[in-house]
Design a protein around this motif. Structure first.
Motif, PDB file in Angstrom:
ATOM      1  N   GLU A   9      28.212  13.277 -10.767  1.00  0.00           N
ATOM      2  CA  GLU A   9      27.768  11.958 -10.655  1.00  0.00           C
ATOM      3  C   GLU A   9      27.621  11.650  -9.129  1.00  0.00           C
ATOM      4  OE1 GLU A   9      30.664   9.949 -12.160  1.00  0.00           O
ATOM      5  OE2 GLU A   9      30.517  10.922 -14.306  1.00  0.00           O
ATOM      6  N   LEU A  10      28.466  12.173  -8.382  1.00  0.00           N
ATOM      7  CA  LEU A  10      28.719  11.847  -6.951  1.00  0.00           C
ATOM      8  C   LEU A  10      28.947  13.150  -5.976  1.00  0.00           C
ATOM      9  CD1 LEU A  10      29.069   9.713  -4.418  1.00  0.00           C
ATOM     10  CD2 LEU A  10      31.339   9.588  -5.262  1.00  0.00           C
ATOM     11  N   ALA A  11      28.208  13.422  -5.157  1.00  0.00           N
ATOM     12  CA  ALA A  11      28.321  14.486  -3.950  1.00  0.00           C
ATOM     13  C   ALA A  11      28.943  13.801  -2.897  1.00  0.00           C
ATOM     14  CB  ALA A  11      26.918  15.253  -3.952  1.00  0.00           C
ATOM     15  N   VAL A  12      30.088  14.484  -2.457  1.00  0.00           N
ATOM     16  CA  VAL A  12      30.722  13.986  -1.209  1.00  0.00           C
ATOM     17  C   VAL A  12      30.860  15.200  -0.323  1.00  0.00           C
ATOM     18  CG1 VAL A  12      31.789  12.069  -2.092  1.00  0.00           C
ATOM     19  CG2 VAL A  12      32.924  14.048  -2.480  1.00  0.00           C
ATOM     20  N   VAL A  13      30.511  15.038   0.882  1.00  0.00           N
ATOM     21  CA  VAL A  13      30.528  16.229   1.985  1.00  0.00           C
ATOM     22  C   VAL A  13      31.263  15.533   3.080  1.00  0.00           C
ATOM     23  CG1 VAL A  13      28.800  17.649   0.796  1.00  0.00           C
ATOM     24  CG2 VAL A  13      28.209  16.102   2.668  1.00  0.00           C
ATOM     25  N   GLU A  65      17.738  19.306   5.883  1.00  0.00           N
ATOM     26  CA  GLU A  65      16.896  20.713   5.488  1.00  0.00           C
ATOM     27  C   GLU A  65      17.051  21.035   3.988  1.00  0.00           C
ATOM     28  OE1 GLU A  65      16.975  22.450  10.025  1.00  0.00           O
ATOM     29  OE2 GLU A  65      17.927  23.583   8.256  1.00  0.00           O
ATOM     30  N   LEU A  66      18.082  20.911   3.426  1.00  0.00           N
ATOM     31  CA  LEU A  66      18.342  21.149   2.089  1.00  0.00           C
ATOM     32  C   LEU A  66      17.948  20.118   1.032  1.00  0.00           C
ATOM     33  CD1 LEU A  66      22.085  22.663   1.965  1.00  0.00           C
ATOM     34  CD2 LEU A  66      19.996  24.116   1.697  1.00  0.00           C
ATOM     35  N   ALA A  67      18.064  19.040   1.752  1.00  0.00           N
ATOM     36  CA  ALA A  67      17.329  17.795   0.907  1.00  0.00           C
ATOM     37  C   ALA A  67      15.925  17.468   0.922  1.00  0.00           C
ATOM     38  CB  ALA A  67      18.225  16.543   1.091  1.00  0.00           C
ATOM     39  N   GLU A  68      15.102  18.320   1.909  1.00  0.00           N
ATOM     40  CA  GLU A  68      13.894  18.035   2.069  1.00  0.00           C
ATOM     41  C   GLU A  68      13.005  17.913   0.553  1.00  0.00           C
ATOM     42  OE1 GLU A  68      12.421  18.362   5.641  1.00  0.00           O
ATOM     43  OE2 GLU A  68      10.849  17.215   4.383  1.00  0.00           O
ATOM     44  N   GLY A  69      12.218  16.976   0.526  1.00  0.00           N
ATOM     45  CA  GLY A  69      11.508  16.824  -0.685  1.00  0.00           C
ATOM     46  C   GLY A  69      12.229  16.520  -2.031  1.00  0.00           C
ATOM     47  N   LYS A  70      13.448  16.120  -1.770  1.00  0.00           N
ATOM     48  CA  LYS A  70      14.209  15.846  -3.045  1.00  0.00           C
ATOM     49  C   LYS A  70      14.582  14.249  -3.036  1.00  0.00           C
ATOM     50  CE  LYS A  70      16.343  20.306  -4.271  1.00  0.00           C
ATOM     51  NZ  LYS A  70      15.876  21.063  -3.224  1.00  0.00           N
ATOM     52  N   LYS A  71      15.088  13.723  -4.031  1.00  0.00           N
ATOM     53  CA  LYS A  71      15.753  12.445  -4.329  1.00  0.00           C
ATOM     54  C   LYS A  71      17.007  12.373  -4.951  1.00  0.00           C
ATOM     55  CE  LYS A  71      12.216   8.747  -3.371  1.00  0.00           C
ATOM     56  NZ  LYS A  71      12.526   8.752  -1.735  1.00  0.00           N
ATOM     57  N   VAL A  72      17.782  11.767  -4.632  1.00  0.00           N
ATOM     58  CA  VAL A  72      19.154  11.612  -5.307  1.00  0.00           C
ATOM     59  C   VAL A  72      18.697  10.749  -6.903  1.00  0.00           C
ATOM     60  CG1 VAL A  72      21.275  10.350  -5.686  1.00  0.00           C
ATOM     61  CG2 VAL A  72      20.416  11.178  -3.427  1.00  0.00           C
ATOM     62  N   SER A  73      19.191  11.628  -7.696  1.00  0.00           N
ATOM     63  CA  SER A  73      18.581  11.122  -9.273  1.00  0.00           C
ATOM     64  C   SER A  73      19.184   9.671  -9.554  1.00  0.00           C
ATOM     65  CB  SER A  73      19.086  12.034 -10.168  1.00  0.00           C
ATOM     66  OG  SER A  73      18.838  13.307  -9.924  1.00  0.00           O
ATOM     67  N   ASP A  74      18.882   8.943 -10.409  1.00  0.00           N
ATOM     68  CA  ASP A  74      19.318   7.653 -10.702  1.00  0.00           C
ATOM     69  C   ASP A  74      20.654   7.716 -11.387  1.00  0.00           C
ATOM     70  OD1 ASP A  74      16.921   6.613 -10.133  1.00  0.00           O
ATOM     71  OD2 ASP A  74      15.968   6.503 -12.092  1.00  0.00           O
ATOM     72  N   GLY A  75      21.361   6.863 -11.102  1.00  0.00           N
ATOM     73  CA  GLY A  75      22.924   6.765 -11.606  1.00  0.00           C
ATOM     74  C   GLY A  75      23.597   7.590 -10.843  1.00  0.00           C
ATOM     75  N   THR A 117      31.920  18.698  -4.294  1.00  0.00           N
ATOM     76  CA  THR A 117      32.014  18.663  -2.806  1.00  0.00           C
ATOM     77  C   THR A 117      31.980  20.269  -2.373  1.00  0.00           C
ATOM     78  OG1 THR A 117      33.815  18.034  -1.097  1.00  0.00           O
ATOM     79  CG2 THR A 117      34.686  18.943  -2.925  1.00  0.00           C
ATOM     80  N   ASP A 118      31.662  20.234  -1.122  1.00  0.00           N
ATOM     81  CA  ASP A 118      31.838  21.723  -0.358  1.00  0.00           C
ATOM     82  C   ASP A 118      32.987  21.751   0.514  1.00  0.00           C
ATOM     83  OD1 ASP A 118      31.135  19.931   1.612  1.00  0.00           O
ATOM     84  OD2 ASP A 118      29.335  20.838   2.345  1.00  0.00           O
ATOM     85  N   SER A 119      33.961  20.804   0.271  1.00  0.00           N
ATOM     86  CA  SER A 119      35.165  20.816   1.186  1.00  0.00           C
ATOM     87  C   SER A 119      36.217  21.285   0.357  1.00  0.00           C
ATOM     88  CB  SER A 119      35.286  19.465   1.718  1.00  0.00           C
ATOM     89  OG  SER A 119      36.656  19.156   2.057  1.00  0.00           O
ATOM     90  N   GLY A 120      37.029  22.228   1.092  1.00  0.00           N
ATOM     91  CA  GLY A 120      38.384  22.527   0.573  1.00  0.00           C
ATOM     92  C   GLY A 120      39.323  21.745   0.186  1.00  0.00           C
ATOM     93  N   GLU A 179      24.437  23.691  -3.571  1.00  0.00           N
ATOM     94  CA  GLU A 179      25.025  23.248  -4.927  1.00  0.00           C
ATOM     95  C   GLU A 179      25.212  21.772  -5.215  1.00  0.00           C
ATOM     96  OE1 GLU A 179      27.379  26.279  -7.174  1.00  0.00           O
ATOM     97  OE2 GLU A 179      27.263  27.344  -4.982  1.00  0.00           O
ATOM     98  N   CYS A 180      25.680  21.416  -4.243  1.00  0.00           N
ATOM     99  CA  CYS A 180      25.911  19.837  -3.925  1.00  0.00           C
ATOM    100  C   CYS A 180      24.500  19.235  -4.154  1.00  0.00           C
ATOM    101  CB  CYS A 180      26.721  19.349  -2.784  1.00  0.00           C
ATOM    102  SG  CYS A 180      28.531  20.156  -2.880  1.00  0.00           S
ATOM    103  N   VAL A 181      23.876  19.599  -3.258  1.00  0.00           N
ATOM    104  CA  VAL A 181      22.382  18.942  -3.388  1.00  0.00           C
ATOM    105  C   VAL A 181      21.730  18.919  -4.822  1.00  0.00           C
ATOM    106  CG1 VAL A 181      20.263  19.192  -2.412  1.00  0.00           C
ATOM    107  CG2 VAL A 181      21.997  19.237  -0.737  1.00  0.00           C
ATOM    108  N   GLU A 182      21.841  20.244  -5.315  1.00  0.00           N
ATOM    109  CA  GLU A 182      21.022  20.544  -6.590  1.00  0.00           C
ATOM    110  C   GLU A 182      21.801  19.563  -7.677  1.00  0.00           C
ATOM    111  OE1 GLU A 182      21.373  24.653  -6.691  1.00  0.00           O
ATOM    112  OE2 GLU A 182      19.669  24.852  -5.296  1.00  0.00           O
ATOM    113  N   ALA A 183      22.961  19.354  -7.539  1.00  0.00           N
ATOM    114  CA  ALA A 183      23.792  18.890  -8.780  1.00  0.00           C
ATOM    115  C   ALA A 183      23.317  17.260  -8.687  1.00  0.00           C
ATOM    116  CB  ALA A 183      25.298  18.859  -8.661  1.00  0.00           C
TER     117      ALA A 183
END
Ligand code: F3S
Length: 402
Positions: A291-295, A310-320, A371-374, A395-399
């Protein structure tokens, strides 16, 4: 401990009560550690976040400020426990925020620079090879020791502020050349390495090394500072690695024989399979749809925010769903000037400058994070009772975005 004339004057109270008290405490610590003298430190990374310091830490910093304490070397501090610009809107507790603001006032009185980041090396505090510093925050300590070749122990938060007031730390541990010699050898035999792989290699290294100093072989010279930042932060979170050497990459491994003519105590190999297996284990069992991406742990560099945009270009965070990027105020300001902050905001991505999710409350009631962070993956599940998915930035962006 052998004292210089300046230190004797500090102890006599000639430079004020705060300094006198600070040096007295540092002397007691030094004697307990059997240090024979102090080192002069050229910068301090302290801590002033309410999430770890609580009321007692707040009162201590306020007391030092009331006694007229002033930093005598450039001093910065870890992220704060609230995002200053948007805590109200996001629903952080008012009383909690007030305590963080009291800490902010105290550090300003003490003369600290309110940078609020775990990456002071991205903000102009760049010690040279061999320079003594007193940094708290394990990821910054690892970067300073390993990548920059400076010298610091994992300075406890309570002592960092005393180092800031006196410019001194007892001479022990990693301030001594003989304690910086590599103890174990780790060969990385995994082919091409992705950004996420450096986090995972760090996690494995921390588990193997514990508190020992590893020498890593097989890191390509094309490695970026961001990659090394993640490697060190992850190794410091799964173990307590404060210094690693990377053959042909980090300064001491270029300038010296990191084993000082001795044989490694033990030798290990990290294979592609080890990296993939460990990465899989880092996703919590039963993790649901994110539900939440944290980087941005450690804080994202400007280059990383640009890549994310660049990865997020043309995309929007989904509702909720939500996407938070933890970074410095300096990077936020640069992104604003580049027009990138506006684009991220339009896409629903929130820049969380000067704070960190490990040392602040999690608002919003999210239960499944990605997350993309160890380091985030290591700490967040127990810190906030959530499930985590550990994955590449893409994958964080796509999720959470469409
Ligand atoms: Fe920095 Fe917080 Fe991670 S202090 S290293 S963003 S846990």
């Amino acid at each position: 401990m052998k004292l210089t004339d300046t230190e004797k004057r500090m102890l006599d109270g000639a430079q004020g009560e705060a300094k006198q008290m600070a040096l007295e405490i540092l002397m007691q610590i030094g004697e307990a550690l059997e240090a024979d003298s102090f080192v002069e430190v050229s910068s301090v990374q302290a801590m002033a976040h309410f999430g770890s310091l609580h009321i007692a830490g707040r009162d201590w910093l306020e007391k030092l400020a009331c006694l007229g304490g002033k930093c005598c070397v450039p001093t910065t501090q870890d992220p704060a426990s609230i995002p200053f610009k948007c805590w109200k809107e996001m629903g952080y507790d008012e009383e909690y925020a007030k305590n963080q603001y009291r800490l902010s006032e105290a550090i300003l009185k003490l003369g600290e620079m309110p940078k609020w980041s775990c990456t002071p090396y991205y903000q102009g505090t760049i010690p040279r090879v061999g320079q003594n510093i007193a940094w708290a925050e394990s990821s910054a300590v690892s970067f300073a020791n390993s990548v920059l070749g400076a010298r610091t122990n994992r300075t406890p938060a309570g002592l960092a502020v005393l180092a800031a007031l006196t410019g001194r730390m007892p001479k022990y541990g990693l301030y001594l050349a003989e304690n910086r010699i590599a103890q174990i050898k780790i060969n990385i035999e995994a082919g091409e390495l992705s950004d996420l792989d450096y986090n995972t290699i760090g996690i494995i290294t921390g588990k193997i090394a514990g508190a020992k100093i590893p020498a890593l072989y097989g890191i390509p010279s094309s490695v970026t500072n961001d990659n090394l930042k993640y490697l060190g932060a992850s190794a410091a979170s799964s173990g307590s690695v404060a210094l690693y050497h990377a053959d042909g990459v980090t300064p001491e491994a270029i300038l010296t024989d990191v084993f000082a003519g001795k044989r490694p105590e033990e030798e290990f190999v990290i294979t592609r399979k080890d990296i993939n297996d460990e990465a899989e284990k880092m996703t919590s069992q039963g993790a649901g749809e994110a539900e939440l991406a944290v980087v941005g742990c450690p804080h994202y560099s400007s280059e990383e925010v640009i890549k994310l945009a660049e990865l997020a270009e043309g995309k929007k965070v989904s509702d909720g769903k939500a996407f938070w990027v933890f970074t410095t105020a300096e990077t936020e300001s640069l992104m604003e000037r580049m027009g990138i902050k506006a684009k991220l905001e339009e896409a629903g991505i929130r820049i969380m400058a000067q704070t960190c999710l490990v040392i602040s409350p999690l608002v919003g009631g999210y239960k499944n994070l990605i997350t993309d962070s160890g380091k985030f993956a290591s700490y967040l599940p127990s810190e906030h009772n959530i499930k985590i998915r550990y994955a590449r930035t893409k994958e964080c962006v796509e999720a959470v975005m469409k």
